[in-house]
Design a protein around this motif. Sequence first.
Motif, PDB file in Angstrom:
ATOM      1  N   ASN A 152      32.086 -16.784  -6.528  1.00 40.47           N
ATOM      2  CA  ASN A 152      31.777 -16.479  -5.132  1.00 40.47           C
ATOM      3  C   ASN A 152      30.841 -17.522  -4.528  1.00 40.47           C
ATOM      4  N   THR A 153      29.832 -17.940  -5.303  1.00 42.92           N
ATOM      5  CA  THR A 153      28.899 -18.956  -4.815  1.00 42.92           C
ATOM      6  C   THR A 153      29.601 -20.301  -4.662  1.00 42.92           C
ATOM      7  N   THR A 154      30.475 -20.631  -5.625  1.00 45.73           N
ATOM      8  CA  THR A 154      31.258 -21.872  -5.526  1.00 45.73           C
ATOM      9  C   THR A 154      32.106 -21.878  -4.268  1.00 45.73           C
ATOM     10  N   ARG A 155      32.767 -20.737  -4.006  1.00 45.70           N
ATOM     11  CA  ARG A 155      33.593 -20.631  -2.805  1.00 45.70           C
ATOM     12  C   ARG A 155      32.745 -20.807  -1.552  1.00 45.70           C
ATOM     13  N   ALA A 156      31.551 -20.194  -1.541  1.00 42.97           N
ATOM     14  CA  ALA A 156      30.685 -20.278  -0.363  1.00 42.97           C
ATOM     15  C   ALA A 156      30.232 -21.712  -0.111  1.00 42.97           C
ATOM     16  N   ILE A 157      29.921 -22.446  -1.186  1.00 37.84           N
ATOM     17  CA  ILE A 157      29.513 -23.846  -1.035  1.00 37.84           C
ATOM     18  C   ILE A 157      30.680 -24.685  -0.527  1.00 37.84           C
ATOM     19  N   LEU A 158      31.865 -24.483  -1.129  1.00 39.76           N
ATOM     20  CA  LEU A 158      33.047 -25.238  -0.695  1.00 39.76           C
ATOM     21  C   LEU A 158      33.399 -24.913   0.757  1.00 39.76           C
ATOM     22  N   MET A 159      33.232 -23.646   1.122  1.00 35.99           N
ATOM     23  CA  MET A 159      33.522 -23.246   2.492  1.00 35.99           C
ATOM     24  C   MET A 159      32.675 -24.034   3.486  1.00 35.99           C
ATOM     25  N   ASN A 160      31.451 -24.338   3.099  1.00 34.85           N
ATOM     26  CA  ASN A 160      30.540 -25.032   4.002  1.00 34.85           C
ATOM     27  C   ASN A 160      30.611 -26.546   3.897  1.00 34.85           C
ATOM     28  N   VAL A 161      31.346 -27.074   2.896  1.00 30.76           N
ATOM     29  CA  VAL A 161      31.505 -28.531   2.797  1.00 30.76           C
ATOM     30  C   VAL A 161      32.143 -29.058   4.078  1.00 30.76           C
ATOM     31  N   GLY A 162      33.184 -28.377   4.530  1.00 28.31           N
ATOM     32  CA  GLY A 162      33.800 -28.744   5.808  1.00 28.31           C
ATOM     33  C   GLY A 162      33.251 -27.871   6.905  1.00 28.31           C
ATOM     34  N   SER A 163      31.947 -27.856   7.058  1.00 23.01           N
ATOM     35  CA  SER A 163      31.318 -26.916   7.972  1.00 23.01           C
ATOM     36  C   SER A 163      31.619 -27.242   9.430  1.00 23.01           C
ATOM     37  N   TYR A 164      31.508 -26.205  10.226  1.00 20.55           N
ATOM     38  CA  TYR A 164      31.702 -26.314  11.677  1.00 20.55           C
ATOM     39  C   TYR A 164      30.808 -27.397  12.267  1.00 20.55           C
ATOM     40  N   ASP A 165      29.560 -27.418  11.837  1.00 17.94           N
ATOM     41  CA  ASP A 165      28.598 -28.350  12.428  1.00 17.94           C
ATOM     42  C   ASP A 165      28.928 -29.796  12.083  1.00 17.94           C
ATOM     43  N   VAL A 166      29.451 -30.030  10.869  1.00 19.76           N
ATOM     44  CA  VAL A 166      29.837 -31.394  10.485  1.00 19.76           C
ATOM     45  C   VAL A 166      30.959 -31.893  11.388  1.00 19.76           C
ATOM     46  N   PHE A 167      31.981 -31.060  11.581  1.00 17.36           N
ATOM     47  CA  PHE A 167      33.098 -31.462  12.448  1.00 17.36           C
ATOM     48  C   PHE A 167      32.641 -31.605  13.896  1.00 17.36           C
ATOM     49  N   LYS A 168      31.766 -30.712  14.332  1.00 19.71           N
ATOM     50  CA  LYS A 168      31.279 -30.797  15.703  1.00 19.71           C
ATOM     51  C   LYS A 168      30.483 -32.083  15.918  1.00 19.71           C
ATOM     52  N   THR A 169      29.648 -32.452  14.946  1.00 17.51           N
ATOM     53  CA  THR A 169      28.863 -33.685  15.047  1.00 17.51           C
ATOM     54  C   THR A 169      29.784 -34.904  15.095  1.00 17.51           C
ATOM     55  N   LEU A 170      30.834 -34.907  14.280  1.00 18.85           N
ATOM     56  CA  LEU A 170      31.784 -36.026  14.268  1.00 18.85           C
ATOM     57  C   LEU A 170      32.510 -36.154  15.605  1.00 18.85           C
ATOM     58  N   LEU A 171      32.900 -35.022  16.199  1.00 20.64           N
ATOM     59  CA  LEU A 171      33.620 -35.061  17.477  1.00 20.64           C
ATOM     60  C   LEU A 171      32.726 -35.579  18.610  1.00 20.64           C
ATOM     61  N   ILE A 172      31.465 -35.143  18.613  1.00 21.67           N
ATOM     62  CA  ILE A 172      30.563 -35.515  19.694  1.00 21.67           C
ATOM     63  C   ILE A 172      30.041 -36.941  19.551  1.00 21.67           C
ATOM     64  N   SER A 173      29.926 -37.417  18.297  1.00 20.62           N
ATOM     65  CA  SER A 173      29.253 -38.693  18.046  1.00 20.62           C
ATOM     66  C   SER A 173      30.010 -39.904  18.566  1.00 20.62           C
TER      67      SER A 173
END
Length: 298
Positions: free
Chosen positions: A166-187
């Motif tokens: 469960n913890t592994t899944r939670a970490i992997l889920m956040n690897v492609g986090s919303y904020d990372v993609f949002k930062t890439l789009l705005i930058s």
Amino acid sequence: MPDQRYPFWLGGVGASMAAVCTHPLDLTKVRLQTLSHSAAKRPGMFFLIRSSIAQSGFRSLYTGLSASLLRQMTYSLVRLGSYESIKTTLSESGRPSSGSLLFAAMLAGGLGGVAGNPADILLVRMTSDSIRPPEQRYGYSHAFHGLTCILREEGVRGLFRGLGTNTTRAILMNVGSYDVFKTLLISQPLPIIQFQFRDNLLCHVISSIMAGAFATTVCAPADVLKSRLMSASGNVSLLEVVTRSLRHEGPSFLFKGWTPAFIRLGPNTVLMFVFYEQLKKGWRTLVWSPPNSHPQTI
């Protein structure tokens, strides 16, 4: 000047609002993941939805909703709240880099996975109970009844069954986090068409879709193993689950329930962060003064 930090619980509220909308897909995903591998033919997503409505009515699609809400107010609350706190700390020395945000997202995901593990067990068991043989059903009437039963029958250790996956899944889920993609789009502007995203609703939706699609694929194996470990009765090890599943189903079992997971995660991620952004906007308007003064949002 009031403390301009968002309340820790705000993300949990946004996630709970999204969960109410997408719970039927979450229920279907878990049932596909935990359905007996000895079945001659595994039913599809739409068959499970139709049969559930036909047998028990539309309300049956919301079986286990109390566990889902408890999960959002533990897992998502800690994940989003700790991420905000870590990001605020990083922002004190300037705009955080994508690498820093990625580390913060992974750490926050791990913390959320630990906090939400008991509720995850309840969610898996309550949503998959109806497809188990009658003598093997848990029969939890609501989330707090389930917690009491686990503590009485399995002890405190029972609340942390499947914690590793469960913890592994939670970490992997956040690897492609919303904020990372949002930062890439705005930058930087998109190549070829040179379109520049701004921090608005369109950017929030596109970032959520990208994060949801990425997370579904990366997390599928850990998600399946987590569901099977948590739904199992008795002391079943991860190795036993993997060995038995590989023997009966082959490697493809690691992606069981991928379709409803993707269909659910996309809208859930979009709704969660849209609700979250709007809740933060409302908090800035109602609580902070002046209303236009606020920290960087995710």
